[in-house]
Design a protein around this motif. Structure first.
Motif, short mmCIF file in Angstrom:
data_model
loop_
_atom_site.label_atom_id
_atom_site.label_comp_id
_atom_site.label_asym_id
_atom_site.label_seq_id
_atom_site.Cartn_x
_atom_site.Cartn_y
_atom_site.Cartn_z
N GLU A 182 0.84 -1.20 0.00
CA GLU A 182 0.00 0.00 0.00
C GLU A 182 0.88 1.26 0.00
O GLU A 182 0.60 2.23 -0.71
CB GLU A 182 -0.95 0.01 1.20
CG GLU A 182 -1.95 -1.13 1.25
CD GLU A 182 -3.03 -1.09 0.14
OE1 GLU A 182 -3.25 0.00 -0.42
OE2 GLU A 182 -3.61 -2.14 -0.15
N GLU A 240 -3.82 -1.47 -9.64
CA GLU A 240 -4.96 -1.75 -8.76
C GLU A 240 -5.45 -3.19 -8.91
O GLU A 240 -5.90 -3.80 -7.94
CB GLU A 240 -6.10 -0.76 -9.01
CG GLU A 240 -5.83 0.65 -8.48
CD GLU A 240 -5.51 0.70 -6.98
OE1 GLU A 240 -6.05 -0.12 -6.22
OE2 GLU A 240 -4.70 1.55 -6.57
N HIS A 295 -4.63 3.39 3.64
CA HIS A 295 -4.77 1.94 3.51
C HIS A 295 -3.63 1.22 4.25
O HIS A 295 -3.86 0.23 4.95
CB HIS A 295 -4.74 1.50 2.03
CG HIS A 295 -5.89 2.01 1.23
ND1 HIS A 295 -5.94 1.94 -0.14
CD2 HIS A 295 -7.05 2.61 1.61
CE1 HIS A 295 -7.08 2.47 -0.58
NE2 HIS A 295 -7.77 2.89 0.47
N SER A 332 2.21 1.65 -3.36
CA SER A 332 1.18 2.26 -4.21
C SER A 332 1.24 3.78 -4.08
O SER A 332 1.17 4.50 -5.08
CB SER A 332 -0.23 1.79 -3.80
OG SER A 332 -0.33 0.39 -3.87
N GLU A 351 -3.82 5.87 -0.26
CA GLU A 351 -2.97 4.68 -0.12
C GLU A 351 -2.26 4.66 1.23
O GLU A 351 -2.07 3.59 1.82
CB GLU A 351 -1.96 4.59 -1.27
CG GLU A 351 -2.57 4.46 -2.65
CD GLU A 351 -3.55 3.30 -2.78
OE1 GLU A 351 -3.50 2.36 -1.97
OE2 GLU A 351 -4.38 3.34 -3.71
#
Ligand SMILES: [Fe+2]
Length: 169
Positions: A16, A93, A52, A19, A49
């Protein structure tokens, strides 16, 4: 405690944050093109992100697992176009969805806390993929028409600053 399943969450926590780093590099590219709306939108994606990743860190800590931060690979810095950016983002994704789904499968019948926790991320991935798909469709329709790209840019610039989601308490 089945350490293996928590190791997977730890790995995903790092993914994450990876990302976030990838979207940061994409935002630098769109900024370079003076597409302020795309840049704002991607920067907000970075914030999401991080939320997350933080959600996973918080979860690991609440079950007594010590999170480990691993090295983040260098993200791609150059792209062919904003369409290329969004296509690569969607591919990324899809990989996130694959990994999250794998965690759910591995947790099933092994640790219900993990299985329940990961559900939020599964639902989130449906939204993420739909969002990127819609932007790609619009970019494919307008092609090289900069007038239309600027209309989309203005719209994307309206994306509100993300607020911290209530992932699992
Ligand atoms: Fe994410």
């Amino acid at each position: 405690m089945d350490k293996k399943i928590f190791d997977l969450i730890n790995e995903q926590m790092n993914f994450e944050f990876e990302s976030a780093y990838i979207y940061k590099a994409m935002a630098a590219y769109t900024d370079d093109l003076d597409l302020d709306g795309f840049t704002t939108w991607l920067d907000h994606q970075v914030t999401e992100e991080i939320f997350h990743g933080e959600g996973m860190k918080d979860f690991l800590q609440s079950v007594g697992y010590k999170p480990v931060y691993t090295a983040i690979p260098e993200p791609q810095g150059d792209y062919e176009s904003v369409l290329d950016v969004m296509k690569k983002a969607l591919e990324h994704e899809k990989e996130v969805t694959r990994r999250i789904t794998n965690i759910a499968k591995e947790a099933n019948g092994v640790d219900e806390r993990v299985r329940s926790f990961i559900q939020w991320y599964i639902d989130e991935q449906v939204e993420e993929e739909e969002t990127f798909n819609k932007i790609i469709t619009r970019l494919e329709r307008v092609g090289d028409d900069w007038h239309s790209i600027y209309i989309l840019d203005a719209e994307l610039g309206q994306r509100p600053e993300p607020t911290e989601p209530n992932i699992a308490e």
